[in-house]
Design a protein around this motif. Sequence first.
Motif, PDB file in Angstrom:
ATOM      1  N   ILE A 194      10.287  31.124  35.111  1.00 35.24           N
ATOM      2  CA  ILE A 194      10.709  30.085  34.172  1.00 35.24           C
ATOM      3  C   ILE A 194      12.118  30.378  33.658  1.00 35.24           C
ATOM      4  O   ILE A 194      12.982  29.493  33.607  1.00 35.24           O
ATOM      5  N   ALA A 195      12.369  31.642  33.291  1.00 40.70           N
ATOM      6  CA  ALA A 195      13.707  32.021  32.834  1.00 40.70           C
ATOM      7  C   ALA A 195      14.737  31.836  33.935  1.00 40.70           C
ATOM      8  O   ALA A 195      15.876  31.422  33.675  1.00 40.70           O
ATOM      9  N   ALA A 196      14.355  32.130  35.182  1.00 40.70           N
ATOM     10  CA  ALA A 196      15.286  31.963  36.297  1.00 40.70           C
ATOM     11  C   ALA A 196      15.664  30.496  36.487  1.00 40.70           C
ATOM     12  O   ALA A 196      16.837  30.170  36.735  1.00 40.70           O
ATOM     13  N   HIS A 197      14.698  29.601  36.366  1.00 38.95           N
ATOM     14  CA  HIS A 197      15.005  28.173  36.499  1.00 38.95           C
ATOM     15  C   HIS A 197      15.933  27.712  35.371  1.00 38.95           C
ATOM     16  O   HIS A 197      16.879  26.944  35.607  1.00 38.95           O
ATOM     17  N   GLY A 198      15.658  28.166  34.149  1.00 40.48           N
ATOM     18  CA  GLY A 198      16.532  27.806  33.035  1.00 40.48           C
ATOM     19  C   GLY A 198      17.946  28.328  33.234  1.00 40.48           C
ATOM     20  O   GLY A 198      18.930  27.615  32.971  1.00 40.48           O
ATOM     21  N   ALA A 199      18.063  29.571  33.707  1.00 38.14           N
ATOM     22  CA  ALA A 199      19.383  30.144  33.949  1.00 38.14           C
ATOM     23  C   ALA A 199      20.113  29.380  35.047  1.00 38.14           C
ATOM     24  O   ALA A 199      21.331  29.147  34.955  1.00 38.14           O
ATOM     25  N   HIS A 200      19.383  28.955  36.066  1.00 42.92           N
ATOM     26  CA  HIS A 200      20.013  28.190  37.149  1.00 42.92           C
ATOM     27  C   HIS A 200      20.492  26.830  36.658  1.00 42.92           C
ATOM     28  O   HIS A 200      21.571  26.360  37.051  1.00 42.92           O
ATOM     29  N   ALA A 201      19.709  26.194  35.802  1.00 43.87           N
ATOM     30  CA  ALA A 201      20.131  24.904  35.245  1.00 43.87           C
ATOM     31  C   ALA A 201      21.420  25.058  34.432  1.00 43.87           C
ATOM     32  O   ALA A 201      22.326  24.219  34.507  1.00 43.87           O
ATOM     33  N   LEU A 202      21.514  26.134  33.657  1.00 44.09           N
ATOM     34  CA  LEU A 202      22.738  26.389  32.893  1.00 44.09           C
ATOM     35  C   LEU A 202      23.913  26.699  33.821  1.00 44.09           C
ATOM     36  O   LEU A 202      25.050  26.281  33.568  1.00 44.09           O
ATOM     37  N   PHE A 203      23.654  27.425  34.897  1.00 42.10           N
ATOM     38  CA  PHE A 203      24.698  27.717  35.884  1.00 42.10           C
ATOM     39  C   PHE A 203      25.220  26.428  36.509  1.00 42.10           C
ATOM     40  O   PHE A 203      26.442  26.241  36.662  1.00 42.10           O
ATOM     41  N   TRP A 218      19.896  19.938  29.338  1.00 46.93           N
ATOM     42  CA  TRP A 218      19.149  19.878  28.077  1.00 46.93           C
ATOM     43  C   TRP A 218      17.745  19.308  28.223  1.00 46.93           C
ATOM     44  O   TRP A 218      16.801  19.841  27.603  1.00 46.93           O
ATOM     45  N   PRO A 219      17.525  18.256  29.013  1.00 52.37           N
ATOM     46  CA  PRO A 219      16.133  17.797  29.173  1.00 52.37           C
ATOM     47  C   PRO A 219      15.235  18.864  29.794  1.00 52.37           C
ATOM     48  O   PRO A 219      14.086  19.043  29.380  1.00 52.37           O
ATOM     49  N   PHE A 220      15.783  19.575  30.779  1.00 48.83           N
ATOM     50  CA  PHE A 220      14.974  20.614  31.430  1.00 48.83           C
ATOM     51  C   PHE A 220      14.693  21.771  30.473  1.00 48.83           C
ATOM     52  O   PHE A 220      13.569  22.275  30.405  1.00 48.83           O
ATOM     53  N   LEU A 221      15.706  22.185  29.717  1.00 49.24           N
ATOM     54  CA  LEU A 221      15.485  23.244  28.737  1.00 49.24           C
ATOM     55  C   LEU A 221      14.507  22.794  27.663  1.00 49.24           C
ATOM     56  O   LEU A 221      13.744  23.600  27.121  1.00 49.24           O
ATOM     57  N   GLY A 222      14.497  21.490  27.361  1.00 48.03           N
ATOM     58  CA  GLY A 222      13.510  20.953  26.429  1.00 48.03           C
ATOM     59  C   GLY A 222      12.098  21.093  26.978  1.00 48.03           C
ATOM     60  O   GLY A 222      11.160  21.390  26.220  1.00 48.03           O
ATOM     61  N   ALA A 223      11.929  20.881  28.304  1.00 48.70           N
ATOM     62  CA  ALA A 223      10.605  21.059  28.910  1.00 48.70           C
ATOM     63  C   ALA A 223      10.147  22.509  28.803  1.00 48.70           C
ATOM     64  O   ALA A 223       8.968  22.787  28.540  1.00 48.70           O
TER      65      ALA A 223
END
Length: 259
Positions: A194-203, A218-223
């Motif tokens: 989960i953290a890896a997906h969030g980090a990739h979205a920010l990247f 932001w929508p994905f981090l909200g999920a």
Amino acid sequence: MPRPIPRILLNVLMGGALVRLLTLGAHSLWLDEGATWSWATLPTWKDTLFAEANHPPVWWLVTRGWVSVFGDSESALRAPAALLGILLIWLAYRLGLRLLDPSEHPRRGGFDFAGDPGRRRRAALWFAGFVAASTYFVEYAQEARMYALLMVEAVGLSLLYLRWLDKGDRLSLIGYALLAALALHTQYFALWPIAAHGAHALFLFARTRGSKDAVAPWPFLGAIAVAGALFLPWFLWMLTAYEGISTGDPFDPFSRLAY
């Protein structure tokens, strides 16, 4: 029209199923599998739910429901993991297609690299074959523990994340939030994918900012935040009930997770 399932994939699935189901009950339960049996056969569902804080409760509840129908022999206790191990082969193929097949790349995220579509689809089949034959994946598919479910959830989360990059839709976000919450209640190590997906979205946000194909994370981090909120009640209970592995004394869960 959906592309037909390659015949070789069916062979890979059957071969993977065979090695996972053969000798499933040949060996006695080892220590951790014995804990699965112990928690799944407690007098009440509430007892099973709160059997221990060192692991979340989903696998104990799944096993309790399973053994109430199919019994508690070695093969019966391991069967859910074996079935999940077979499902993992199919999900691995789907993930390979998402990442490698040009016709299935997410529209956002920079996955549109050139290549022979047929060759890349064959690479996805090779990936599925690796998962089917890997002794690592076979071992966890023959163990009455939660790790087979965790792997299925991790690949499922990756597929939902890639679907969101492709469609940017609310349904993908809802699915991700619910599956992430389930994964966190399955094994604490679900935090890492989960953290890896969030980090990739920010990247991706940093890389595409200002372009017409910018990815707003932001929508994905909200999920992810919703999944965390759903996990919060169990997390707060875990902080008060987590125990040392052998002594039963209070133990710091953060140090254990970091380790």
